[in-house]
Design a protein around this motif. Structure first.
Motif, PDB file in Angstrom:
ATOM      1  N   VAL A 144     -12.211  39.077 -22.674  1.00 59.61           N
ATOM      2  CA  VAL A 144     -11.184  39.450 -22.172  1.00 59.61           C
ATOM      3  C   VAL A 144     -11.315  40.619 -22.173  1.00 59.61           C
ATOM      4  O   VAL A 144     -11.593  41.320 -22.892  1.00 59.61           O
ATOM      5  CB  VAL A 144     -10.103  38.616 -23.665  1.00 59.61           C
ATOM      6  N   ILE A 145     -10.289  41.375 -20.762  1.00 66.26           N
ATOM      7  CA  ILE A 145     -10.220  42.527 -21.012  1.00 66.26           C
ATOM      8  C   ILE A 145      -9.279  43.176 -21.274  1.00 66.26           C
ATOM      9  O   ILE A 145      -8.758  43.821 -22.017  1.00 66.26           O
ATOM     10  CB  ILE A 145     -10.916  42.928 -19.240  1.00 66.26           C
ATOM     11  N   GLU A 146      -8.032  42.055 -20.765  1.00 69.41           N
ATOM     12  CA  GLU A 146      -6.872  42.028 -21.434  1.00 69.41           C
ATOM     13  C   GLU A 146      -5.862  40.719 -21.887  1.00 69.41           C
ATOM     14  O   GLU A 146      -5.746  40.070 -21.015  1.00 69.41           O
ATOM     15  CB  GLU A 146      -6.617  42.723 -20.057  1.00 69.41           C
ATOM     16  N   PRO A 147      -5.391  40.772 -22.759  1.00 67.51           N
ATOM     17  CA  PRO A 147      -4.737  39.522 -23.199  1.00 67.51           C
ATOM     18  C   PRO A 147      -3.557  39.662 -22.766  1.00 67.51           C
ATOM     19  O   PRO A 147      -3.208  40.493 -22.004  1.00 67.51           O
ATOM     20  CB  PRO A 147      -4.909  39.718 -25.333  1.00 67.51           C
ATOM     21  N   GLY A 148      -3.551  37.893 -23.158  1.00 64.06           N
ATOM     22  CA  GLY A 148      -2.126  37.801 -22.556  1.00 64.06           C
ATOM     23  C   GLY A 148      -2.238  36.333 -22.297  1.00 64.06           C
ATOM     24  O   GLY A 148      -2.682  35.705 -22.165  1.00 64.06           O
ATOM     25  N   VAL A 149      -0.878  36.359 -22.416  1.00 66.29           N
ATOM     26  CA  VAL A 149      -0.122  35.102 -21.691  1.00 66.29           C
ATOM     27  C   VAL A 149      -0.850  34.198 -20.622  1.00 66.29           C
ATOM     28  O   VAL A 149      -0.885  34.553 -19.599  1.00 66.29           O
ATOM     29  CB  VAL A 149       1.386  34.476 -21.870  1.00 66.29           C
ATOM     30  N   VAL A 150      -1.722  33.090 -20.949  1.00 63.20           N
ATOM     31  CA  VAL A 150      -1.951  31.451 -19.180  1.00 63.20           C
ATOM     32  C   VAL A 150      -0.591  30.370 -19.741  1.00 63.20           C
ATOM     33  O   VAL A 150      -0.738  29.962 -20.387  1.00 63.20           O
ATOM     34  CB  VAL A 150      -2.960  31.912 -19.069  1.00 63.20           C
ATOM     35  N   ARG A 151       0.165  30.637 -18.404  1.00 68.58           N
ATOM     36  CA  ARG A 151       0.842  29.255 -18.398  1.00 68.58           C
ATOM     37  C   ARG A 151       0.426  28.016 -17.407  1.00 68.58           C
ATOM     38  O   ARG A 151      -0.871  28.433 -16.016  1.00 68.58           O
ATOM     39  CB  ARG A 151       2.070  28.967 -17.742  1.00 68.58           C
ATOM     40  N   VAL A 152       0.382  27.195 -17.623  1.00 66.69           N
ATOM     41  CA  VAL A 152      -0.348  26.141 -16.273  1.00 66.69           C
ATOM     42  C   VAL A 152       0.643  26.192 -14.677  1.00 66.69           C
ATOM     43  O   VAL A 152       1.711  26.465 -14.734  1.00 66.69           O
ATOM     44  CB  VAL A 152       0.332  24.926 -16.944  1.00 66.69           C
ATOM     45  N   ASN A 153      -0.133  26.693 -13.880  1.00 71.27           N
ATOM     46  CA  ASN A 153       0.126  26.877 -12.533  1.00 71.27           C
ATOM     47  C   ASN A 153       0.595  28.197 -12.540  1.00 71.27           C
ATOM     48  O   ASN A 153       0.618  28.786 -11.238  1.00 71.27           O
ATOM     49  CB  ASN A 153       1.933  26.281 -12.135  1.00 71.27           C
ATOM     50  N   ASP A 154      -0.279  28.875 -13.246  1.00 67.95           N
ATOM     51  CA  ASP A 154      -0.535  30.695 -12.598  1.00 67.95           C
ATOM     52  C   ASP A 154      -1.240  30.112 -11.872  1.00 67.95           C
ATOM     53  O   ASP A 154      -2.522  30.765 -11.822  1.00 67.95           O
ATOM     54  CB  ASP A 154      -0.683  30.917 -14.173  1.00 67.95           C
ATOM     55  N   ILE A 155      -1.239  32.134 -10.458  1.00 71.20           N
ATOM     56  CA  ILE A 155      -2.049  32.238 -10.469  1.00 71.20           C
ATOM     57  C   ILE A 155      -3.149  32.969 -11.002  1.00 71.20           C
ATOM     58  O   ILE A 155      -3.453  33.095 -11.587  1.00 71.20           O
ATOM     59  CB  ILE A 155      -1.936  32.847  -9.472  1.00 71.20           C
ATOM     60  N   ILE A 156      -4.614  32.565 -10.846  1.00 78.55           N
ATOM     61  CA  ILE A 156      -5.690  32.989 -10.894  1.00 78.55           C
ATOM     62  C   ILE A 156      -5.868  33.379  -9.438  1.00 78.55           C
ATOM     63  O   ILE A 156      -6.396  32.754  -8.963  1.00 78.55           O
ATOM     64  CB  ILE A 156      -6.137  31.999 -12.090  1.00 78.55           C
ATOM     65  N   THR A 157      -6.474  35.193  -9.761  1.00 72.32           N
ATOM     66  CA  THR A 157      -7.776  35.691  -8.536  1.00 72.32           C
ATOM     67  C   THR A 157      -8.483  35.819  -9.053  1.00 72.32           C
ATOM     68  O   THR A 157      -8.801  36.605 -10.346  1.00 72.32           O
ATOM     69  CB  THR A 157      -6.404  36.456  -7.573  1.00 72.32           C
ATOM     70  N   VAL A 158      -9.386  36.545  -8.127  1.00 74.70           N
ATOM     71  CA  VAL A 158     -10.961  37.370  -8.130  1.00 74.70           C
ATOM     72  C   VAL A 158     -10.160  38.983  -8.232  1.00 74.70           C
ATOM     73  O   VAL A 158      -9.572  38.752  -6.886  1.00 74.70           O
ATOM     74  CB  VAL A 158     -11.632  37.263  -7.387  1.00 74.70           C
ATOM     75  N   GLU A 159      -9.924  39.757  -8.981  1.00 75.62           N
ATOM     76  CA  GLU A 159      -9.462  41.133  -9.032  1.00 75.62           C
ATOM     77  C   GLU A 159     -10.959  41.991  -8.648  1.00 75.62           C
ATOM     78  O   GLU A 159     -10.450  42.571  -8.067  1.00 75.62           O
ATOM     79  CB  GLU A 159      -8.858  41.916  -9.855  1.00 75.62           C
ATOM     80  N   ALA A 160     -11.320  41.803  -9.225  1.00 76.90           N
ATOM     81  CA  ALA A 160     -12.722  42.924  -9.499  1.00 76.90           C
ATOM     82  C   ALA A 160     -13.896  42.005  -9.017  1.00 76.90           C
ATOM     83  O   ALA A 160     -14.509  41.172 -10.044  1.00 76.90           O
ATOM     84  CB  ALA A 160     -12.604  43.859  -9.640  1.00 76.90           C
TER      85      ALA A 160
END
Length: 163
Positions: A144-160
């Protein structure tokens, strides 16, 4: 567009049960545990991601699977496992994770069939060969680089991607 199909936690072992949202911390999802903490978890294996397409592929081969069955924390839809690489950073909801290693399947998965480990992992995957037909079927661990909330249906993308 790729998204989080399901978020999964357990008190240890498989399967993990579905929840609607979670806080991703440097040590994994709040409320998640491992049966064998000397093998699983830790900052380099905080989150396990598996694509729903991988699960679908294994179901088509006769394995009695469903999202969460393989012990993954995040079941994604729309990411191509064949294009995922160690070192890539993915934005999942508000969290940023970095793929650290391909998951090595353990004997716990034998509950789904005695051949499942060989079906999802081979010598080529172990050697880091992304051209193996089994690449990514077992899932990817992430730190985990940046902690945060994740929800069902959130977008997941390759950033780098590492060069």
């Amino acid at each position: 567009m790729a998204h989080i199909l399901q978020i999964n936690i357990s008190r240890g072992g498989v399967p993990k049960r579905a929840i609607t949202e979670a806080v991703i911390t440097p040590l994994g999802l709040d409320g998640d545990s491992w049966a064998h903490s000397h093998i699983h978890g830790g900052p380099k294996q905080a989150v396990l991601l598996i694509t729903a397409e991988s699960i679908d592929e294994l179901i088509a081969r006769g394995y009695p699977l469903y999202p969460g069955a393989l012990g993954e924390n995040l079941t994604t839809r729309g990411l191509d496992r064949r294009q995922l690489r160690i070192g890539q950073r993915l934005r999942a909801g508000a969290a940023l994770v970095e793929l650290t290693k391909v998951r090595v399947p353990c004997d716990t998965l034998d509950v789904y069939g005695p051949t499942i480990k060989q079906e999802i992992y081979d010598k080529r995957v172990k050697a880091g060969d992304a051209e193996s037909p089994r690449w990514g079927l077992s899932g990817f661990y992430a730190s985990v680089i940046e902690p945060g909330v994740v929800r069902v249906n959130d977008i997941i993308t390759v950033e780098a991607t590492l060069a």
